[in-house]
Design a protein around this motif. Structure first.
Motif, PDB file in Angstrom:
ATOM      1  N   PHE A  63       0.833  -1.199   0.000  1.00  0.00           N
ATOM      2  CA  PHE A  63       0.000   0.000   0.000  1.00  0.00           C
ATOM      3  C   PHE A  63       0.874   1.259   0.000  1.00  0.00           C
ATOM      4  CE2 PHE A  63      -2.029   3.441   2.354  1.00  0.00           C
ATOM      5  CZ  PHE A  63      -3.207   3.604   1.644  1.00  0.00           C
ATOM      6  N   ILE A  64       1.857   1.281   0.885  1.00  0.00           N
ATOM      7  CA  ILE A  64       2.749   2.440   0.977  1.00  0.00           C
ATOM      8  C   ILE A  64       3.477   2.665  -0.343  1.00  0.00           C
ATOM      9  CG2 ILE A  64       4.873   3.274   2.078  1.00  0.00           C
ATOM     10  CD1 ILE A  64       3.817   1.889   4.664  1.00  0.00           C
ATOM     11  N   LEU A  65       4.008   1.608  -0.903  1.00  0.00           N
ATOM     12  CA  LEU A  65       4.716   1.727  -2.177  1.00  0.00           C
ATOM     13  C   LEU A  65       3.782   2.198  -3.288  1.00  0.00           C
ATOM     14  CD1 LEU A  65       7.440   1.381  -3.554  1.00  0.00           C
ATOM     15  CD2 LEU A  65       6.815  -0.995  -4.020  1.00  0.00           C
ATOM     16  N   SER A  66       2.551   1.735  -3.266  1.00  0.00           N
ATOM     17  CA  SER A  66       1.573   2.163  -4.278  1.00  0.00           C
ATOM     18  C   SER A  66       1.319   3.662  -4.196  1.00  0.00           C
ATOM     19  CB  SER A  66       0.252   1.421  -4.101  1.00  0.00           C
ATOM     20  OG  SER A  66       0.416   0.051  -4.289  1.00  0.00           O
ATOM     21  N   VAL A  67       1.124   4.170  -2.990  1.00  0.00           N
ATOM     22  CA  VAL A  67       0.892   5.608  -2.825  1.00  0.00           C
ATOM     23  C   VAL A  67       2.157   6.380  -3.183  1.00  0.00           C
ATOM     24  CG1 VAL A  67       0.327   7.449  -1.191  1.00  0.00           C
ATOM     25  CG2 VAL A  67      -0.909   5.283  -1.101  1.00  0.00           C
ATOM     26  N   TRP A  68       3.294   5.905  -2.713  1.00  0.00           N
ATOM     27  CA  TRP A  68       4.569   6.577  -2.959  1.00  0.00           C
ATOM     28  C   TRP A  68       4.878   6.615  -4.459  1.00  0.00           C
ATOM     29  CZ3 TRP A  68       7.369   8.222   1.405  1.00  0.00           C
ATOM     30  CH2 TRP A  68       8.549   8.878   1.129  1.00  0.00           C
ATOM     31  N   SER A  69       4.416   5.617  -5.204  1.00  0.00           N
ATOM     32  CA  SER A  69       4.736   5.526  -6.631  1.00  0.00           C
ATOM     33  C   SER A  69       4.112   6.650  -7.456  1.00  0.00           C
ATOM     34  CB  SER A  69       4.310   4.166  -7.191  1.00  0.00           C
ATOM     35  OG  SER A  69       2.906   4.069  -7.302  1.00  0.00           O
ATOM     36  N   ARG A  70       3.275   7.480  -6.841  1.00  0.00           N
ATOM     37  CA  ARG A  70       2.720   8.616  -7.587  1.00  0.00           C
ATOM     38  C   ARG A  70       3.825   9.550  -8.040  1.00  0.00           C
ATOM     39  NH1 ARG A  70       2.182  10.592  -2.345  1.00  0.00           N
ATOM     40  NH2 ARG A  70       2.485  12.843  -2.125  1.00  0.00           N
ATOM     41  N   ALA A  71       4.940   9.561  -7.309  1.00  0.00           N
ATOM     42  CA  ALA A  71       6.084  10.392  -7.690  1.00  0.00           C
ATOM     43  C   ALA A  71       6.722   9.896  -8.988  1.00  0.00           C
ATOM     44  CB  ALA A  71       7.118  10.412  -6.565  1.00  0.00           C
ATOM     45  N   TRP A  72       6.561   8.613  -9.282  1.00  0.00           N
ATOM     46  CA  TRP A  72       7.180   8.037 -10.473  1.00  0.00           C
ATOM     47  C   TRP A  72       6.178   7.817 -11.601  1.00  0.00           C
ATOM     48  CZ3 TRP A  72       7.989   4.226  -6.217  1.00  0.00           C
ATOM     49  CH2 TRP A  72       9.006   4.644  -5.356  1.00  0.00           C
ATOM     50  N   PHE A  73       4.942   7.429 -11.250  1.00  0.00           N
ATOM     51  CA  PHE A  73       3.965   7.025 -12.261  1.00  0.00           C
ATOM     52  C   PHE A  73       2.784   7.968 -12.401  1.00  0.00           C
ATOM     53  CE2 PHE A  73       5.544   2.830 -10.530  1.00  0.00           C
ATOM     54  CZ  PHE A  73       6.495   2.668 -11.510  1.00  0.00           C
ATOM     55  N   GLY A  74       2.726   8.982 -11.564  1.00  0.00           N
ATOM     56  CA  GLY A  74       1.590   9.903 -11.616  1.00  0.00           C
ATOM     57  C   GLY A  74       0.301   9.181 -11.257  1.00  0.00           C
ATOM     58  N   TRP A  75      -0.741   9.483 -12.031  1.00  0.00           N
ATOM     59  CA  TRP A  75      -2.056   8.894 -11.750  1.00  0.00           C
ATOM     60  C   TRP A  75      -2.095   7.383 -11.924  1.00  0.00           C
ATOM     61  CZ3 TRP A  75      -5.408  11.375  -9.009  1.00  0.00           C
ATOM     62  CH2 TRP A  75      -5.403  12.770  -9.016  1.00  0.00           C
ATOM     63  N   TRP A  76      -1.136   6.812 -12.614  1.00  0.00           N
ATOM     64  CA  TRP A  76      -1.096   5.359 -12.780  1.00  0.00           C
ATOM     65  C   TRP A  76      -0.875   4.643 -11.454  1.00  0.00           C
ATOM     66  CZ3 TRP A  76      -3.015   2.873 -16.677  1.00  0.00           C
ATOM     67  CH2 TRP A  76      -3.108   3.523 -17.901  1.00  0.00           C
ATOM     68  N   CYS A  77      -0.469   5.388 -10.433  1.00  0.00           N
ATOM     69  CA  CYS A  77      -0.299   4.774  -9.106  1.00  0.00           C
ATOM     70  C   CYS A  77      -1.636   4.261  -8.568  1.00  0.00           C
ATOM     71  CB  CYS A  77       0.316   5.764  -8.121  1.00  0.00           C
ATOM     72  SG  CYS A  77      -0.831   7.037  -7.526  1.00  0.00           S
ATOM     73  N   LEU A  78      -2.736   4.755  -9.129  1.00  0.00           N
ATOM     74  CA  LEU A  78      -4.054   4.321  -8.660  1.00  0.00           C
ATOM     75  C   LEU A  78      -4.335   2.861  -9.013  1.00  0.00           C
ATOM     76  CD1 LEU A  78      -6.169   7.505  -9.432  1.00  0.00           C
ATOM     77  CD2 LEU A  78      -5.222   6.757  -7.236  1.00  0.00           C
TER      78      LEU A  78
END
Length: 150
Positions: free
Chosen positions: A25-40
């Protein structure tokens, strides 16, 4: 939850895969910095897993593992909070406060993309949950032995 769902949730696989979902979960939210909206996408998968998890595993009718006894104890606690020992209520309140503080730190860390509040908050949440399960395990064992839970 229904009784069948509780029995399924008492499966150790259910308990431990929920804990395993925390870093994902944490990595998914944090990944917004790398993937933008695709982190959803991974975030939705994690949330979906957490929703279906309690019913995803075979039921446990006779809890023998620590985690299974803890989930059965949690069920006892939900059904009969008034008859619990005062000490147990105090510990559970303390753990609720600890979990709340951990949640606040986790949210702050994820919003600000700061590692220390994220890691510390997640640690407080997981630590609090493990301690709660331990308290519920003791409650379950004590009720089986007809003794007072410590």
């Amino acid at each position: 939850m229904k009784d069948e769902t509780w029995r399924r949730h008492a499966n150790p696989w259910s308990v431990w895969t929920r804990f395993a979902a925390v870093p994902v979960f944490i990595l998914s939210v944090w990944s917004r910095a790398w993937f933008g909206w695709w982190c959803l996408v991974p975030l939705a998968l994690v949330i979906g897993w957490l929703v279906v998890n309690p019913g995803a595993f075979p039921p446990v009718d006779r809890p023998t593992s620590w985690s299974s006894r803890g989930i059965y104890g949690e069920r006892m606690w939900l059904k009969d909070r008034k008859s619990l020992p005062h000490e147990l209520k105090q510990v559970l309140r303390l753990l609720a406060v600890t979990g709340g503080a951990g949640f606040a730190l986790l949210v702050w860390g994820l919003v600000a993309l700061q590692p220390w509040p994220t890691i510390f908050g997640a640690t407080l949440i997981v630590f609090g949950q493990l301690w709660r399960i331990d308290r519920y395990t003791r409650l379950y064992d004590a009720r089986l032995d007809n003794t007072v839970a410590q």
